[in-house]
Design an enzyme around this catalytic site. Structure first.
Site, PDB file in Angstrom:
ATOM      1  N   TRP A 141      28.450  41.798  40.454  1.00  0.00           N
ATOM      2  CA  TRP A 141      29.488  41.726  39.420  1.00  0.00           C
ATOM      3  C   TRP A 141      29.014  42.269  38.081  1.00  0.00           C
ATOM      4  O   TRP A 141      29.748  42.980  37.400  1.00  0.00           O
ATOM      5  CB  TRP A 141      30.029  40.300  39.288  1.00  0.00           C
ATOM      6  CG  TRP A 141      30.972  39.972  40.413  1.00  0.00           C
ATOM      7  CD1 TRP A 141      30.816  38.993  41.346  1.00  0.00           C
ATOM      8  CD2 TRP A 141      32.192  40.650  40.751  1.00  0.00           C
ATOM      9  NE1 TRP A 141      31.859  39.009  42.236  1.00  0.00           N
ATOM     10  CE2 TRP A 141      32.723  40.010  41.893  1.00  0.00           C
ATOM     11  CE3 TRP A 141      32.879  41.733  40.199  1.00  0.00           C
ATOM     12  CZ2 TRP A 141      33.912  40.423  42.501  1.00  0.00           C
ATOM     13  CZ3 TRP A 141      34.073  42.142  40.803  1.00  0.00           C
ATOM     14  CH2 TRP A 141      34.572  41.492  41.933  1.00  0.00           C
TER      15      TRP A 141
ATOM     16  N   ASP B 189      30.321  36.395  31.724  1.00  0.00           N
ATOM     17  CA  ASP B 189      31.271  36.279  32.827  1.00  0.00           C
ATOM     18  C   ASP B 189      30.907  35.012  33.604  1.00  0.00           C
ATOM     19  O   ASP B 189      29.888  34.962  34.291  1.00  0.00           O
ATOM     20  CB  ASP B 189      31.160  37.518  33.725  1.00  0.00           C
ATOM     21  CG  ASP B 189      32.090  37.464  34.942  1.00  0.00           C
ATOM     22  OD1 ASP B 189      32.761  36.432  35.141  1.00  0.00           O
ATOM     23  OD2 ASP B 189      32.135  38.468  35.685  1.00  0.00           O
TER      24      ASP B 189
ATOM     25  N   LYS C 114      38.460  31.169  41.205  1.00  0.00           N
ATOM     26  CA  LYS C 114      37.263  30.607  41.830  1.00  0.00           C
ATOM     27  C   LYS C 114      37.227  29.095  41.607  1.00  0.00           C
ATOM     28  O   LYS C 114      37.278  28.324  42.539  1.00  0.00           O
ATOM     29  CB  LYS C 114      35.990  31.250  41.264  1.00  0.00           C
ATOM     30  CG  LYS C 114      36.031  32.785  41.176  1.00  0.00           C
ATOM     31  CD  LYS C 114      36.024  33.464  42.528  1.00  0.00           C
ATOM     32  CE  LYS C 114      36.381  34.934  42.497  1.00  0.00           C
ATOM     33  NZ  LYS C 114      35.571  35.800  41.673  1.00  0.00           N
TER      34      LYS C 114
HETATM   35  C1  LIG Z   1      35.630  37.298  41.352  1.00  0.00           C
HETATM   36  C2  LIG Z   1      34.796  37.763  40.222  1.00  0.00           C
HETATM   37  C3  LIG Z   1      35.171  38.844  39.425  1.00  0.00           C
HETATM   38  C4  LIG Z   1      36.422  39.654  39.673  1.00  0.00           C
HETATM   39  O1  LIG Z   1      37.560  38.929  39.403  1.00  0.00           O
HETATM   40  P1  LIG Z   1      39.011  39.622  39.523  1.00  0.00           P
HETATM   41  O2  LIG Z   1      39.918  38.479  39.236  1.00  0.00           O
HETATM   42  O3  LIG Z   1      39.149  40.166  40.887  1.00  0.00           O
HETATM   43  O4  LIG Z   1      39.106  40.652  38.473  1.00  0.00           O
HETATM   44  C5  LIG Z   1      34.334  39.219  38.380  1.00  0.00           C
HETATM   45  N1  LIG Z   1      33.220  38.531  38.116  1.00  0.00           N
HETATM   46  C6  LIG Z   1      32.818  37.484  38.867  1.00  0.00           C
HETATM   47  C7  LIG Z   1      31.560  36.770  38.535  1.00  0.00           C
HETATM   48  C8  LIG Z   1      33.603  37.063  39.933  1.00  0.00           C
HETATM   49  O5  LIG Z   1      33.227  36.009  40.681  1.00  0.00           O
END
Ligand SMILES: *Cc1c(COP(=O)(O)O)cnc(C)c1O
Length: 367
Positions: free
Chosen positions: A105, A180, A204
């Site tokens: 990511w 993030d 998540k």
């Molecule tokens: C799932 C995830 C993303 C992507 O999320 P989207 O909603 O598909 O844009 C980005 N960073 C992390 C750490 C993730 O777990």
């Protein structure tokens, strides 16, 4: 009927009481005669839902008053572009930011942000020579080649695909840290004041897809490029209660129910204890046998996303088939990593992890 446990990395399991409450309120929210899906986002019903959702999130994370909470769309991936647009300054081309790569990511974040300014990768755990060692730790903070003039420092504090979680935070001086936290926000207490920006997609550990939460320190709201679309301009959104466009109202409502559920559990301090107990149970079992393995550095093993491998990979299909027959769903590892992955977010009860370990033991015995 077999008890079902869903180990999906996202969209992921939600607390059952939340789904039951949503079901009960589906056709008529609090005597309004409307479903939340049918309400005007500017009406008194929905604005009360939004206000309570934000207030509960502020309580859960102890968010200081000088931080704005935004309810946006586009997910964490859109933020990869939105962040440089908001933070690199009026003239994007002259802006510079530091990024640390610890997994798929954060690597993606670098790729996406590179279109907008000068992106410096100041540390990486991408070991090109070895698939087995690639993205299995967070590089020692002392090795990071930080630039004191960077507009910000971007990190991904829990790598969902690789199962790598930060253990502490580096000292970035005056450079704001942008994190993030999509896959571990609300899984443990954090000190929000150590960050400039915290963001995460909801699907998540918070609620349904479609909602992205951004928590931003208010002194960072004056730096956006004029090219930033209004819906993605944090200052514009902050001044308009995230309503410069129609926000993802139903996702916000479910997130609000999840926050209420979390507060009733005792908040992030209590849920952290449960998360530690769940992760310890699974890692201890994996470490107790050569039949399974996880190769992430001990202090960076994620409590939320636990990739693991069978010693004999030719058994993978049989493992997954048997798991499904036992009500253990979505254990297949990400295609970039292979093997298995168990995502055990806040809403996964410890009974789910116990059932997984029992199945893994039985499978080992049988093979
Ligand atoms: C799932 C995830 C993303 C992507 O999320 P989207 O909603 O598909 O844009 C980005 N960073 C992390 C750490 C993730 O777990």
């Amino acid at each position: 009927m077999t008890q079902i446990y869903n180990f999906s990395a996202g969209p992921a399991v939600l607390p059952k009481p939340v789904l039951e409450r949503a079901q009960a309120e589906m056709l008529d929210w609090h005597g309004s005669g409307m479903s939340v899906m049918e309400m005007s986002h500017r009406g008194k019903e929905f604005t009360s839902i939004l206000a309570k959702t934000e207030a509960d999130l502020r309580t859960l994370l102890n968010i200081p008053d000088n931080y704005k909470v935004l309810f946006l769309q586009g997910g964490a991936i859109a933020e990869n572009a939105i962040i440089p647009m908001n933070l690199l300054g009026a003239d994007l081309k002259t802006g510079e930011a530091d990024y640390v790569v610890t997994g798929a990511w954060s690597k993606r974040s670098v790729e996406d942000a590179s279109a907008y300014g000068k992106i410096n990768v100041v540390a990486t755990s991408e070991v090109e020579s070895s698939e087995a060692e690639k993205f299995t730790h967070v590089p020692a903070f002392s090795s990071w080649k930080l630039n004191k003039d960077a507009a910000y420092l971007h990190i991904c504090t829990n790598e969902t695909i690789n199962g790598v979680e930060f253990d502490g935070l580096p000292d970035a001086g005056n450079v704001p840290i942008v994190a993030d936290m999509s896959s571990h926000i609300l899984s443990r207490p954090i000190d929000v004041s150590q960050y400039g920006v915290i963001y995460g997609g909801a699907q998540k550990n918070i609620g349904p897809a479609g909602l992205c939460i951004v928590i931003v320190r208010d002194d960072l709201l004056d730096r956006a490029s004029p090219l930033t679309p209004a819906v993605f301009n944090w200052k514009t959104q902050a001044e308009n209660q995230s309503m410069i466009n129609t926000p993802p109202t139903y996702s916000i409502y479910i997130a609000g129910l999840v926050f209420e559920w979390l507060l009733a559990q005792g908040g992030v301090v209590a849920i952290e204890q449960q998360n530690i107990a769940k992760a310890t149970l699974l890692y201890n079992y994996i470490d107790s046998t050569a039949f399974y393995s996880n190769n992430v550095a001990l202090n960076n093993r994620s409590r939320m996303n636990i990739p693991f491998f069978l010693r004999d990979e030719s058994l993978n299909d049989a493992f997954l088939k048997g798991a499904e027959a036992n009500g253990l769903l979505q254990l297949k590892g990400h295609r970039m990593v292979g093997g298995m992955r168990a995502s055990i977010y806040n809403a996964m009860p410890i009974a789910g992890v116990q059932a997984l370990v029992a199945y893994m033991q039985a499978f080992e015995q049988a093979h």
